[in-house]
Scaffold this motif. Structure first.
Motif, PDB file in Angstrom:
ATOM      1  N   HIS A  49       0.809  -1.248  -0.133  1.00 32.29           N
ATOM      2  CA  HIS A  49       0.034   0.185  -0.202  1.00 32.29           C
ATOM      3  C   HIS A  49       0.917   1.165   0.033  1.00 32.29           C
ATOM      4  CE1 HIS A  49      -4.052  -1.122   0.030  1.00 32.29           C
ATOM      5  NE2 HIS A  49      -4.031  -2.257   0.688  1.00 32.29           N
ATOM      6  N   ALA A  50       1.881   1.189  -0.683  1.00 30.55           N
ATOM      7  CA  ALA A  50       2.805   2.539  -1.043  1.00 30.55           C
ATOM      8  C   ALA A  50       1.761   3.419  -1.444  1.00 30.55           C
ATOM      9  CB  ALA A  50       4.092   2.007  -1.718  1.00 30.55           C
ATOM     10  N   ALA A  51       1.119   3.174  -2.590  1.00 29.04           N
ATOM     11  CA  ALA A  51       0.325   4.269  -3.368  1.00 29.04           C
ATOM     12  C   ALA A  51      -0.912   4.609  -2.593  1.00 29.04           C
ATOM     13  CB  ALA A  51       0.244   3.806  -4.622  1.00 29.04           C
ATOM     14  N   ASP A  52      -1.964   3.558  -3.069  1.00 27.90           N
ATOM     15  CA  ASP A  52      -3.204   3.853  -2.180  1.00 27.90           C
ATOM     16  C   ASP A  52      -3.173   3.421  -0.833  1.00 27.90           C
ATOM     17  OD1 ASP A  52      -4.169   4.568  -4.796  1.00 27.90           O
ATOM     18  OD2 ASP A  52      -5.637   2.831  -4.707  1.00 27.90           O
ATOM     19  N   GLY A  53      -3.381   4.534   0.158  1.00 25.26           N
ATOM     20  CA  GLY A  53      -3.178   4.227   1.531  1.00 25.26           C
ATOM     21  C   GLY A  53      -1.967   4.690   2.189  1.00 25.26           C
ATOM     22  N   GLY A  54      -1.313   5.201   0.932  1.00 22.98           N
ATOM     23  CA  GLY A  54       0.190   5.589   1.465  1.00 22.98           C
ATOM     24  C   GLY A  54       0.727   6.896   0.867  1.00 22.98           C
ATOM     25  N   LEU A  55       1.529   6.988  -0.156  1.00 18.97           N
ATOM     26  CA  LEU A  55       2.028   8.335  -0.522  1.00 18.97           C
ATOM     27  C   LEU A  55       0.647   8.916  -1.362  1.00 18.97           C
ATOM     28  CD1 LEU A  55       4.394   9.974  -1.318  1.00 18.97           C
ATOM     29  CD2 LEU A  55       4.512   8.932  -3.434  1.00 18.97           C
ATOM     30  N   TYR A  56      -0.113   8.337  -1.879  1.00 22.56           N
ATOM     31  CA  TYR A  56      -1.182   8.867  -2.536  1.00 22.56           C
ATOM     32  C   TYR A  56      -2.275   9.498  -1.534  1.00 22.56           C
ATOM     33  CZ  TYR A  56      -5.439   9.500  -5.648  1.00 22.56           C
ATOM     34  OH  TYR A  56      -6.577  10.261  -6.398  1.00 22.56           O
ATOM     35  N   ALA A  57      -2.458  10.845  -1.266  1.00 19.33           N
ATOM     36  CA  ALA A  57      -3.190  11.233  -0.213  1.00 19.33           C
ATOM     37  C   ALA A  57      -4.688  11.106  -0.294  1.00 19.33           C
ATOM     38  CB  ALA A  57      -3.101  12.890  -0.428  1.00 19.33           C
ATOM     39  N   GLU A  58      -5.382  10.369  -1.072  1.00 20.18           N
ATOM     40  CA  GLU A  58      -6.694   9.821  -0.838  1.00 20.18           C
ATOM     41  C   GLU A  58      -6.970   9.437   0.497  1.00 20.18           C
ATOM     42  OE1 GLU A  58     -10.157   9.938  -1.070  1.00 20.18           O
ATOM     43  OE2 GLU A  58      -9.729   9.855  -3.231  1.00 20.18           O
ATOM     44  N   LEU A  59      -7.948   9.634   1.097  1.00 21.54           N
ATOM     45  CA  LEU A  59      -8.258   9.111   2.415  1.00 21.54           C
ATOM     46  C   LEU A  59      -9.483   8.034   2.190  1.00 21.54           C
ATOM     47  CD1 LEU A  59      -7.959  12.211   4.571  1.00 21.54           C
ATOM     48  CD2 LEU A  59      -6.620  10.545   4.513  1.00 21.54           C
ATOM     49  N   ILE A  60     -10.236   7.957   1.480  1.00 21.91           N
ATOM     50  CA  ILE A  60     -11.339   7.301   1.053  1.00 21.91           C
ATOM     51  C   ILE A  60     -10.993   5.833   0.521  1.00 21.91           C
ATOM     52  CG2 ILE A  60     -13.683   6.737   0.045  1.00 21.91           C
ATOM     53  CD1 ILE A  60     -13.483   9.037   2.468  1.00 21.91           C
ATOM     54  N   ARG A  61     -11.203   4.779   1.161  1.00 23.74           N
ATOM     55  CA  ARG A  61     -10.748   3.602   0.658  1.00 23.74           C
ATOM     56  C   ARG A  61     -11.979   2.889  -0.011  1.00 23.74           C
ATOM     57  NH1 ARG A  61      -7.835  -1.330   3.980  1.00 23.74           N
ATOM     58  NH2 ARG A  61      -6.969  -2.595   2.125  1.00 23.74           N
ATOM     59  N   ASN A  62     -11.806   2.407  -1.373  1.00 24.73           N
ATOM     60  CA  ASN A  62     -12.969   2.098  -2.296  1.00 24.73           C
ATOM     61  C   ASN A  62     -13.877   3.101  -2.695  1.00 24.73           C
ATOM     62  OD1 ASN A  62     -14.416   0.137  -3.713  1.00 24.73           O
ATOM     63  ND2 ASN A  62     -15.304  -0.792  -1.939  1.00 24.73           N
ATOM     64  N   ARG A  63     -13.205   4.016  -3.192  1.00 22.58           N
ATOM     65  CA  ARG A  63     -14.071   5.450  -3.378  1.00 22.58           C
ATOM     66  C   ARG A  63     -15.081   4.972  -4.617  1.00 22.58           C
ATOM     67  NH1 ARG A  63      -9.181   8.987  -5.801  1.00 22.58           N
ATOM     68  NH2 ARG A  63      -8.824   8.169  -7.761  1.00 22.58           N
ATOM     69  N   SER A  64     -14.647   4.218  -5.392  1.00 24.65           N
ATOM     70  CA  SER A  64     -15.480   3.915  -6.522  1.00 24.65           C
ATOM     71  C   SER A  64     -16.133   2.662  -6.563  1.00 24.65           C
ATOM     72  CB  SER A  64     -14.576   4.097  -7.774  1.00 24.65           C
ATOM     73  OG  SER A  64     -13.893   5.153  -8.131  1.00 24.65           O
ATOM     74  N   PHE A  65     -16.329   1.932  -5.446  1.00 22.74           N
ATOM     75  CA  PHE A  65     -17.002   0.801  -5.108  1.00 22.74           C
ATOM     76  C   PHE A  65     -16.736  -0.317  -5.849  1.00 22.74           C
ATOM     77  CE2 PHE A  65     -19.511   4.631  -3.841  1.00 22.74           C
ATOM     78  CZ  PHE A  65     -19.920   4.346  -2.658  1.00 22.74           C
ATOM     79  N   GLU A  66     -15.399  -0.531  -6.430  1.00 21.03           N
ATOM     80  CA  GLU A  66     -14.924  -1.619  -7.452  1.00 21.03           C
ATOM     81  C   GLU A  66     -14.210  -2.551  -6.675  1.00 21.03           C
ATOM     82  OE1 GLU A  66     -15.833  -1.199 -10.192  1.00 21.03           O
ATOM     83  OE2 GLU A  66     -16.429   0.739 -10.652  1.00 21.03           O
ATOM     84  N   ASP A  67     -13.909  -2.507  -5.181  1.00 20.10           N
ATOM     85  CA  ASP A  67     -13.141  -3.516  -4.609  1.00 20.10           C
ATOM     86  C   ASP A  67     -13.873  -4.510  -4.351  1.00 20.10           C
ATOM     87  OD1 ASP A  67     -11.454  -1.441  -4.899  1.00 20.10           O
ATOM     88  OD2 ASP A  67     -10.562  -1.400  -2.676  1.00 20.10           O
ATOM     89  N   GLY A  68     -13.237  -5.795  -4.245  1.00 17.42           N
ATOM     90  CA  GLY A  68     -13.757  -6.969  -3.918  1.00 17.42           C
ATOM     91  C   GLY A  68     -12.943  -7.746  -2.978  1.00 17.42           C
ATOM     92  N   PRO A  69     -13.185  -8.732  -2.123  1.00 15.80           N
ATOM     93  CA  PRO A  69     -12.310  -9.314  -1.221  1.00 15.80           C
ATOM     94  C   PRO A  69     -11.001 -10.123  -1.923  1.00 15.80           C
ATOM     95  CG  PRO A  69     -14.182 -11.036  -1.662  1.00 15.80           C
ATOM     96  CD  PRO A  69     -14.366  -9.538  -2.508  1.00 15.80           C
ATOM     97  N   LYS A  70     -10.922 -10.369  -3.126  1.00 26.26           N
ATOM     98  CA  LYS A  70      -9.679 -10.849  -3.895  1.00 26.26           C
ATOM     99  C   LYS A  70      -9.967 -10.586  -5.269  1.00 26.26           C
ATOM    100  CE  LYS A  70     -11.416 -15.569  -3.830  1.00 26.26           C
ATOM    101  NZ  LYS A  70     -10.833 -17.094  -3.256  1.00 26.26           N
ATOM    102  N   TYR A  71      -8.897 -10.909  -6.063  1.00 28.73           N
ATOM    103  CA  TYR A  71      -9.032 -10.689  -7.456  1.00 28.73           C
ATOM    104  C   TYR A  71      -9.898 -11.934  -8.069  1.00 28.73           C
ATOM    105  CZ  TYR A  71      -7.537 -10.988 -12.485  1.00 28.73           C
ATOM    106  OH  TYR A  71      -7.696 -11.320 -13.659  1.00 28.73           O
ATOM    107  N   GLY A  72     -10.892 -11.703  -8.882  1.00 28.36           N
ATOM    108  CA  GLY A  72     -11.701 -12.617  -9.435  1.00 28.36           C
ATOM    109  C   GLY A  72     -13.070 -12.449  -8.830  1.00 28.36           C
TER     110      GLY A  72
END
Length: 831
Positions: A49-72
């Motif tokens: 999580h060096a970018a999202d949740g890290g260097l990238y300053a965005e504070l909302i996780r899953n901001r676009s409602f695209e995340d799932g528990p794992k790939y696939g």
């Protein structure tokens, strides 16, 4: 035991050597190569999580409602929850990709549909917990934006609030509010038929690193939401920018170049859509699709996209170095004779970075806010794609490289093009092609002793051949928990060696940089952080101090320690020792011809060892470094012969025979089928650190018995596999504990810069004896630890950190400086 007492006697001799005053002689007229203007840089990859949740300053996780528990797996409401008070009702469900007419745009495959029925007394909440908490800081202003459509009558409030387990016993039914803003006034129906962007600012009134974000509804209606974004102030105030404390850690390193975006992140895994496809990562955040970072186990928004990487490099004063995909990903490939689309993608990326605004992609860059070219000068063709084993994301690398090279050189003749060489299992990788190449990318993940022993590695490199870019290096064995001082000092010695050979090694970069402590997929990393805190490991401070004190030209140094030669006369082989067996991520079986191995005949150091009915012993764990030793002492350690039989049962590698065993931190082994079953090697473990003595290509077959013979005569070791003599070599003295020095001249300031590293546990004094240079003033910048195993933590972030002292020259040609144990000392002498 007696063998251990012998070892301690040798260590005492080492201590005596280290205590003697060290004379470091420097002639300002005896000069070496010029220091490359790109000598020290950084390498960024979205790992841990060096970018999202890290260097990238965005504070909302899953901001676009695209995340799932794992790939696939299907997307769900990862990191979002709903809550209703009293008799109010809230129903939340994802709008699926099949309902394209309801979605924000083609890049967004989901949105959130909310049906709410609430009142001011009984509101409903949509809550996001951020990346392991949102850092609420008193007085800080946050920028909120989100997209919404639908029919809703009521007020929407945006909040930063306490988590359910709020501090000081605050009620979870009425969470403490840290910041609040009304997003839409009461009665606004929000544009039923079209999407509308809403913005607001929130100013926090309290501090809490675990705060949550909430949208609070007190009305009635059905709406759709997407791309909910919350930003704190950013580095250099870019709208889609970086977290300032982390970016400033990079800025303090004074990087001359920045390699991006990886690493394995370049290639992706399982699908080419999981690779970094630059054109999908630019433009407004709502037009970015994001992709699964399968290699490191999470989805990325691509909020740090190609444009942001180029912008960050510019903000840091660093030249961008872009790594392109050659049509390979982990688990698949485009045939090497069908890679033109990948080449076109590469050429378009260069045009975006460098093209005039009249070009297609130059105009796109200008539209995104940067009319002037970024000035991309370095491009690497592939990432670790030139391996001998095609299973290691390698396939016809030179054929792929040639196609990229010709296309790039034709259109951009001044681009410096970097090629891949073998990235692991080889200490001296070669470019095995006649194709032109500007630089070769070497990668080394080793132990502290390896790096210290590589101080002179580049002294003998061909000055007429390609230049070397050491693109990834770090101590990854013997680093402790998060990264200790031993690791940092080994790296410092290696860096001094590269600095001395800057004419052949003009670029180098440590890897990786960042780790969010909540998702450490790789260790060590030089900068560790959570939502509110950040700390640098000792390796970070070495990476910061070296470029801050690099100079412009190498000065030749001669160093004399009057007692150091005593160490080289002592034998490496102990007078008495033990022997045994070992494995590494492999199951194997061992037996002694004409001897039955019983449980009492084996001392388990690590792993799962068991006796079989036929008198053999098997190791059944798949862990690394599983060791067992025979209890009988070899009384004549200078002359002995071992005969064993060994069989690989399953796993990644072969088997190992242990010899010269004194204790778990001091022994040797012959490694048959190591490094992914690609080569054999003899390694010495000294003080817990491994040194490679000799290597040779080779592999071990599963299920086959091998006859192994090892003959030790003093420090000479011969090893046979069946009837083949694999090794006939001498064990090495550990020359990695002691004093290392180098010097440069800074022609900009008129200063001489002398670097002195002490990797041992004994303090000493160094006399800097100068010729053709008058020492009028001097100061030392020092990084030191009480023990080599000391580390920094987020709780004790400055346990090891640089300090500075003024020195008083003895006269105009001599400066005395104390050299503490386990220290890097940078002396700046003003003429």
């Amino acid at each position: 035991m007696k063998a251990k007492r012998f070892l301690l006697a040798v260590m005492a001799s080492s201590a005596l050597a280290a205590q003697a005053q060290v004379n470091i002689n420097i002639d300002a007229q005896n000069r070496g190569p010029k220091i490359s203007p790109t000598h020290y840089g950084i390498f960024f990859e979205d790992i841990n999580h060096a970018a999202d949740g890290g260097l990238y300053a965005e504070l909302i996780r899953n901001r676009s409602f695209e995340d799932g528990p794992k790939y696939g797996a299907p997307a769900d409401m990862q990191h979002w929850t709903t809550k209703a008070a009293g008799a109010s009702v809230i129903d939340a469900r994802l709008i699926e990709p099949t309902k394209k007419q309801l979605l924000l745009n083609a890049a967004q495959h989901h949105a959130l549909q909310l049906t709410v029925k609430a009142t001011a007394d009984s509101p409903v909440y949509l809550i996001n917990d951020g990346f392991w908490g949102i850092n609420s800081v008193q007085g800080r202003t946050y920028r909120l934006s989100f997209w919404m459509k639908g029919k809703y009558k009521g007020t929407i409030k945006a909040r930063l609030q306490a988590p359910p387990t709020a501090p000081e016993g605050a009620s979870t039914d009425m969470p403490e509010i840290y910041a609040e803003s009304v997003v839409s006034p009461s009665g606004d129906e929000g544009g039923a038929g079209s999407w509308r962007k809403y913005t607001a600012t929130l100013q926090a009134q309290s501090n809490d690193p675990k705060a949550q974000f909430a949208l609070v509804f007190d009305g009635t209606g059905t709406i759709a939401l997407d791309v909910v974004s919350l930003f704190p102030p950013t580095f250099k105030n870019h709208e889609n920018g970086m977290r300032p404390d982390l970016a400033n850690m990079l800025w303090q390193m004074h990087p001359k170049f920045m390699r991006f975006p990886g690493g394995c992140f370049v290639e992706g895994q399982q699908s080419p859509d999981n690779a970094f496809r630059w054109e999908r990562t630019i433009g407004p955040i709502e037009e970015r699709e994001g992709h699964w970072n399968v290699n490191w186990g999470y989805r990325t928004t691509d909020g740090i996209g190609y444009h942001e990487y180029l912008q960050l490099a510019e903000d840091l004063g660093a030249k961008p170095l872009y790594v392109v995909n050659v049509g390979l990903w982990h688990g698949g490939m485009t045939p090497y004779d069908s890679i033109q689309p990948w080449i076109d993608e590469c050429l378009a990326a260069i045009e975006y970075a460098n093209g005039d605004v009249t070009t297609k992609y130059g105009a796109m860059r200008a539209k995104n806010g940067h009319p002037a070219p970024f000035g991309l000068e370095y491009l690497e063709v592939g990432n670790e794609n030139n391996q001998p084993d095609p299973r290691q994301q390698s396939d016809h690398y030179y054929e792929r490289y040639e196609q990229f090279y010709k296309a790039i050189r034709e259109r951009y003749p001044n681009m410096k093009i970097i090629g891949n060489v073998v990235a692991w299992g080889d200490d001296n990788p070669k470019w095995e092609s006649t194709l032109d190449v500007d630089l070769l990318d070497e990668h080394y993940y080793r132990n502290p002793s390896w790096f210290a022993d590589a101080f002179h590695k580049y002294d003998s490199y061909d000055r007429q051949g390609p230049k070397i870019y050491v693109g990834e290096y770090a101590v990854t064995s013997g680093f402790g928990d998060l990264g200790n001082m031993n690791a940092a000092l080994g790296e410092a010695v290696y860096m001094m060696g590269m600095e001395n050979n800057s004419d052949v090694v003009p670029l180098n970069s440590y890897a990786p940089i960042f780790v969010n402590e909540n998702d450490a997929k790789w260790r060590p990393d030089m900068i560790r952080f959570n939502s509110s805190r950040v700390m640098g490991t000792p390796s970070y401070y070495v990476q910061m101090l070296m470029p801050q004190n690099v100079g412009t030209q190498v000065l030749k140094v001669t160093q004399h320690n009057p007692y150091a030669d005593q160490m080289l006369t002592a034998s490496v082989t102990p007078a008495m020792s033990h022997t045994g067996f070992a494995t590494w991520q492999t199951k194997a079986t061992f037996e002694m011809p004409d001897h039955e191995l019983k449980p009492e005949h084996l001392e388990t150091i690590s792993g799962n060892w068991k006796r079989n009915g036929d008198g053999s012993v098997s190791q059944t764990s798949m862990r690394q470094q599983c060791v067992a030793v025979l209890p009988n002492i070899i009384m004549d350690g200078k002359h002995y012969t071992l005969r064993y039989r060994a069989r690989k049962d399953s796993g990644d590698e072969g088997f190992m025979i242990v010899f010269n065993y004194v204790d778990r931190d001091n022994y040797c082994w012959v490694n048959f089928g190591g490094w992914g079953n690609s080569q054999h090697g003899i390694e010495q473990i000294v003080g817990g650190n491994k040194m490679q003595t000799a290597t040779k290509r080779g592999k071990i077959e599963s299920g086959r018995w091998y006859d192994v013979k090892i003959e030790v005569t003093g420090d000479n070791v011969k090893a046979w596999l069946d009837d083949d003599l694999v090794f006939d070599t001498q064990l090495k003295h550990d020359t990695t504990k002691g004093i290392f020095s180098s010097a440069t001249l800074d022609e900009r300031t008129g200063e001489m810069i002398v670097k002195v590293v002490n990797t041992s546990g004994d303090a000493t004094t160094a006399s800097l004896n100068l010729q053709h240079f008058k020492a009028r003033q001097a100061r030392v910048i020092r990084l030191a630890a009480n023990r080599g195993t000391d580390e920094n933590t987020l709780q004790q972030p400055t346990r090891i950190h640089p300090v500075e002292q003024v020195l008083s020259p003895e006269n105009d040609s001599k400066v005395l400086v104390e050299i503490p144990a386990y220290s890097l000392n940078i002396v700046r002498v003003k003429n």
